[in-house]
Design a protein around this motif. Structure first.
Motif, PDB file in Angstrom:
ATOM      1  N   UNK A 279      -0.771 -10.409  -1.862  1.00  0.00           N
ATOM      2  CA  UNK A 279      -0.573 -10.516  -0.411  1.00  0.00           C
ATOM      3  C   UNK A 279      -1.157  -9.312   0.329  1.00  0.00           C
ATOM      4  N   UNK A 280      -1.827  -9.570   1.435  1.00  0.00           N
ATOM      5  CA  UNK A 280      -2.259  -8.501   2.341  1.00  0.00           C
ATOM      6  C   UNK A 280      -2.787  -9.139   3.606  1.00  0.00           C
TER       7      UNK A 280
ATOM      8  N   UNK B 109       2.785  -1.528  -0.516  1.00  0.00           N
ATOM      9  CA  UNK B 109       2.691  -2.756  -1.296  1.00  0.00           C
ATOM     10  C   UNK B 109       4.052  -3.428  -1.514  1.00  0.00           C
ATOM     11  N   UNK B 110       5.070  -2.997  -0.758  1.00  0.00           N
ATOM     12  CA  UNK B 110       6.324  -3.752  -0.730  1.00  0.00           C
ATOM     13  C   UNK B 110       7.286  -3.508  -1.880  1.00  0.00           C
ATOM     14  N   UNK B 111       7.084  -2.451  -2.680  1.00  0.00           N
ATOM     15  CA  UNK B 111       7.978  -2.224  -3.821  1.00  0.00           C
ATOM     16  C   UNK B 111       9.384  -1.831  -3.376  1.00  0.00           C
ATOM     17  N   UNK B 125       9.942 -13.505  -1.319  1.00  0.00           N
ATOM     18  CA  UNK B 125       8.553 -13.130  -0.993  1.00  0.00           C
ATOM     19  C   UNK B 125       8.467 -12.685   0.460  1.00  0.00           C
ATOM     20  N   UNK B 126       7.709 -11.621   0.723  1.00  0.00           N
ATOM     21  CA  UNK B 126       7.461 -11.249   2.124  1.00  0.00           C
ATOM     22  C   UNK B 126       6.473 -12.255   2.724  1.00  0.00           C
ATOM     23  N   UNK B 127       6.327 -12.249   4.050  1.00  0.00           N
ATOM     24  CA  UNK B 127       5.235 -13.024   4.649  1.00  0.00           C
ATOM     25  C   UNK B 127       3.931 -12.383   4.187  1.00  0.00           C
ATOM     26  N   UNK B 128       2.878 -13.214   4.052  1.00  0.00           N
ATOM     27  CA  UNK B 128       1.613 -12.689   3.541  1.00  0.00           C
ATOM     28  C   UNK B 128       1.081 -11.542   4.400  1.00  0.00           C
TER      29      UNK B 128
END
Lengths: 315, 315
Positions: A279-280, B109-111, B125-128
């Motif tokens: 995702x990015x 990166x959302x860790x 899951x986060x939004x893309x």
């Protein structure tokens, strides 16, 4: 005949305008039943996608996915009806590579312990020799395609030249060496880190199984950013328990979402991320770039120059 | 006269032999009182160090530290007695830079969310578009010395060219641009990430204060791998609360160890590490390398070519 593109991937206003300037008509998901014939599908939706594809009024000849994998498409029907499929392979590699480097630094630089100590308000310094530099870790990457190469490139910036494993053992830029899948034994003897970045094929299903893990003696980090089915999850859990593998970072799983009751969530030496490393927000532009390049060639001479898949092979 | 080196830093057998081959005698911490005169001290110990340094039988002329900072030494006494001090500046920069990249990837990166979700067995899951690439984040590094340059070099490998802030605004390799400390306003308006890598001097104490943080509007990540005293910790906590700063990664603190009751431990958007980013087993060799180079010059002509500090300035 004007091509009608069913957009199952949300488009910003300017993106829509940009596509319309090529002369195509854009059909929104909500309008698919009233506007036929649809000839191109951009993106996918598990309800609308198959319905629109198979509707007798439509004549879909080409699907441009926004994903790298195409295994969720009705491939048998697609093959029988001569629909061509282009994918977004390569777009996600920079994001996956960045997350992979994040995984490695998380374990190599002691963050896994730091996070746990922080939760308990413990100021607990490791011994100075307990931490290493990523620069010196011996890394083996399975899969030297777009994802593997992106990971290798970032590692190179740390002064680290990984070894690669691919089908034929052919050399690849950014890798110190490369061997074929059946010649990985010597590499593994000295490895600190193993990264799976292989696609899902019949060869790679459960490639990382009990036999694989048992040859490891205290591997520092095992990473899976390839496909969940490449790893025998039970065998990995045993390897973590018996310290064949000391840490694991996993973004993909045999079944997704990972079951709420899976014991994997609670392993103190495992980092679980929810299939998100690709995702990015920066991906949107290159995905549209692929579609535009293909669209322009398609309108010009019917060719699809970027990322045309072989539907029989499934990638 | 044979030089006698008091080794307050543990030496492996082969390292000891290597040093003895230059003709010096190595004195262990336990034997310091019986073997005089000691003329050189390698490393430090807060009990033995001052005692050996100030013992009338000894004639210490040079201290080689294994740290970058020298603020823990009795600098007034050292200055009054013309003792020279060389430090290990530069040795820790690769390790600090690797950990800093780990910090950035952890948040970008959302860790941070993944770790919390893992604890609750949440597949979320986060939004893309919620995740970004480090490649595109606008990074400002305060301090363009050895640590700042090492961080910049690793960022360059991600295709990221940071901006630097230093005393005079002089350009530095690996940085897209550099400005002086009083000209940072424009850079901060567009920054996603701010990293403090400045040494402790009178100018840098509480440089990052309420006024500094209030000019930020949702900075993605603030990192401190410089000195704890450069940051007004209370002002940072307020900035996190009011979202001037969204995330922080901190390795150094106003007081260390960080107090068990500090509220900082519990901030969900803060990563606390226990002053460890410089640790790496790979550091031992370059530290000894500096000492050997200085020792050989010292025995030859009395010079100290590597990392001679100015004791009056304290670095």
């Amino acid at each position: 005949m004007t091509e009608r593109v069913l957009a199952l991937q949300p488009l910003a206003a300017e993106q829509r305008t940009q596509l319309e300037q090529t002369g195509v008509e854009i059909v929104d998901a909500a309008d698919w039943e009233s506007q036929s014939p649809i000839t191109i599908i951009f993106g996918w939706d598990k309800e609308v996608g198959p319905a629109a594809l198979m509707a007798p009024n439509n004549h879909v000849k080409w699907i441009q996915t926004v994903s790298a994998g195409i295994d969720y498409l009705p491939l048998d029907w697609i093959k029988a009806h001569d629909v061509q499929v282009t994918n977004a392979s390569g777009v996600y590699s920079p994001a996956i590579a960045e997350s992979t480097l994040g995984y490695l630094l998380y374990f190599v630089r002691g963050f896994n312990e730091a996070v746990k100590n922080q939760a308990g308000h413990f100021w607990q310094q490791p011994a100075r020799d307990d931490l290493s530099l990523l620069a010196s870790q011996r890394v083996v990457i399975y899969g030297t395609g777009s994802i593997g190469q992106s990971i290798a490139k970032l590692l190179n910036g740390f002064g680290n030249r990984p070894a690669g494993v691919n089908r034929s053992g052919h050399p690849v830029d950014g890798f110190e060496t490369a061997v074929s899948l059946d010649n990985d034994y010597e590499l593994l003897k000295n490895a600190d880190i193993v990264i799976n970045a292989m696609p899902a094929t019949s060869t790679t299903v459960h490639y990382f199984d009990e036999t694989f893990f048992k040859q490891l003696d205290g591997l520092n980090v095992f990473v899976n950013v390839g496909r969940g089915k490449s790893v025998d999850q039970q065998a990995l859990m045993n390897a973590l328990l018996y310290q064949n593998v000391l840490h694991a970072a996993l973004d993909v799983f045999e079944e997704e979402p990972l079951d709420k009751n899976s014991r994997l969530w609670d392993y103190p030496n495992v980092l679980v991320t929810p299939h998100e490393t690709g995702f990015a927000k920066e991906n949107t532009k290159p995905i549209l770039g692929i579609f535009e390049k293909n669209l322009s060639a398609w309108l010009n001479d019917g060719s699809l120059p970027v990322n045309l898949t072989d539907v029989s092979l499934g990638y």
